[in-house]
Design a protein around this motif. Sequence first.
Motif, PDB file in Angstrom:
ATOM      1  N   HIS A   1     -12.641   4.240   2.047  1.00 53.84           N
ATOM      2  CA  HIS A   1     -11.873   4.565   0.842  1.00 53.84           C
ATOM      3  C   HIS A   1     -12.378   3.729  -0.329  1.00 53.84           C
ATOM      4  CE1 HIS A   1      -8.665   5.533  -1.868  1.00 53.84           C
ATOM      5  NE2 HIS A   1      -8.339   4.255  -1.964  1.00 53.84           N
TER       6      HIS A   1
ATOM      7  N   HIS B   1      -7.257  -3.567  -0.933  1.00 56.27           N
ATOM      8  CA  HIS B   1      -8.414  -3.230  -1.761  1.00 56.27           C
ATOM      9  C   HIS B   1      -8.003  -3.432  -3.212  1.00 56.27           C
ATOM     10  CE1 HIS B   1      -6.113   0.470  -1.656  1.00 56.27           C
ATOM     11  NE2 HIS B   1      -6.957   1.151  -2.396  1.00 56.27           N
TER      12      HIS B   1
ATOM     13  N   HIS C   1      -8.099  -1.249  -5.917  1.00 62.03           N
ATOM     14  CA  HIS C   1      -7.738  -0.125  -6.791  1.00 62.03           C
ATOM     15  C   HIS C   1      -6.485  -0.471  -7.586  1.00 62.03           C
ATOM     16  CE1 HIS C   1     -10.002   3.234  -4.372  1.00 62.03           C
ATOM     17  NE2 HIS C   1     -10.804   2.446  -5.062  1.00 62.03           N
TER      18      HIS C   1
ATOM     19  N   ASP D   1      -4.980   2.256   1.982  1.00 67.17           N
ATOM     20  CA  ASP D   1      -5.410   3.620   1.651  1.00 67.17           C
ATOM     21  C   ASP D   1      -6.417   4.176   2.658  1.00 67.17           C
ATOM     22  OD1 ASP D   1      -3.753   3.749  -0.469  1.00 67.17           O
ATOM     23  OD2 ASP D   1      -5.299   3.749  -2.023  1.00 67.17           O
TER      24      ASP D   1
ATOM     25  N   ASP E   1      -3.681   0.785  -8.231  1.00 68.82           N
ATOM     26  CA  ASP E   1      -2.308   0.956  -7.745  1.00 68.82           C
ATOM     27  C   ASP E   1      -2.008   0.065  -6.539  1.00 68.82           C
ATOM     28  OD1 ASP E   1      -4.193   2.600  -6.430  1.00 68.82           O
ATOM     29  OD2 ASP E   1      -2.619   3.900  -5.649  1.00 68.82           O
ATOM     30  N   HIS E   2      -2.905  -0.861  -6.222  1.00 66.99           N
ATOM     31  CA  HIS E   2      -2.665  -1.782  -5.103  1.00 66.99           C
ATOM     32  C   HIS E   2      -2.715  -3.242  -5.514  1.00 66.99           C
ATOM     33  CE1 HIS E   2      -2.679   1.320  -1.904  1.00 66.99           C
ATOM     34  NE2 HIS E   2      -3.294   1.979  -2.870  1.00 66.99           N
TER      35      HIS E   2
HETATM   36 ZN    ZN Z   1      -7.008   3.207  -3.251  1.00 67.39          ZN
END
Ligand code: ZN
Length: 209
Positions: free
Chosen positions: A116, A35, A37, A137, A39-40
């Motif tokens: 998520h 995904h 986000h 996540d 932090d990914h």
């Molecule tokens: Zn996430």
Amino acid sequence: DMAGLPGFTGDPAFLKRLTAAGFAPETIDIVCCTHLHFDHVGWNTKLEDGKWVPTFPNARYLFCRAEYESWMAEPGGYAWNLPDTVAPVVDAGLVDLVDPDHRVTSEVRFIPTPGHSPGHMSVLVESNGARALITGDATHHPVQWAETDWGMSGDWDGAQAADSRREMRAEHGDTGTLILGTHYAAPSAGHIVSVNGEWEFHASTETEF
Ligand SMILES: [Zn+2]
């Protein structure tokens, strides 16, 4: 530092360790993004002469089409970082927008686990009769295999995220699938096991699987 997140540098030695393990950045051919986000996707790009450029210049970056289009339509939230970590690889022509059940290779495919985030995907690896699931996540803590309704504050659709966890548990519980929990504390790998009718996560302390 990452733009908008002073002091957050990730692990500066990551690329050195990746190279030492035999995977120099220019040899990477596919990057799977569960995904978008912040932090990914941090290593999608790197800062070079003040400009964010693709870290893996010879790779195809795979994004779920629904995930990408959702964040494009409504940017912000946990995907505030798109200009630095996503736009540069899109602009470089390195992105393939895929369906959430996309098969990457004969042994690696995405599994749709939405909730998520709008188009969240997990990654299933099947090789030599064994399976491993990289959760992304879809879960943040092992307890969520027992309590699938327990969500995370950043979940986009909590009910859908819980449904995704139940589907994963039904598919992989008591099967020997090695679960690789992206955010779990070490040891982050283990198995979903039923004990007296209740589900548990049994962390594995083995280093060879
Ligand atoms: Zn996430």
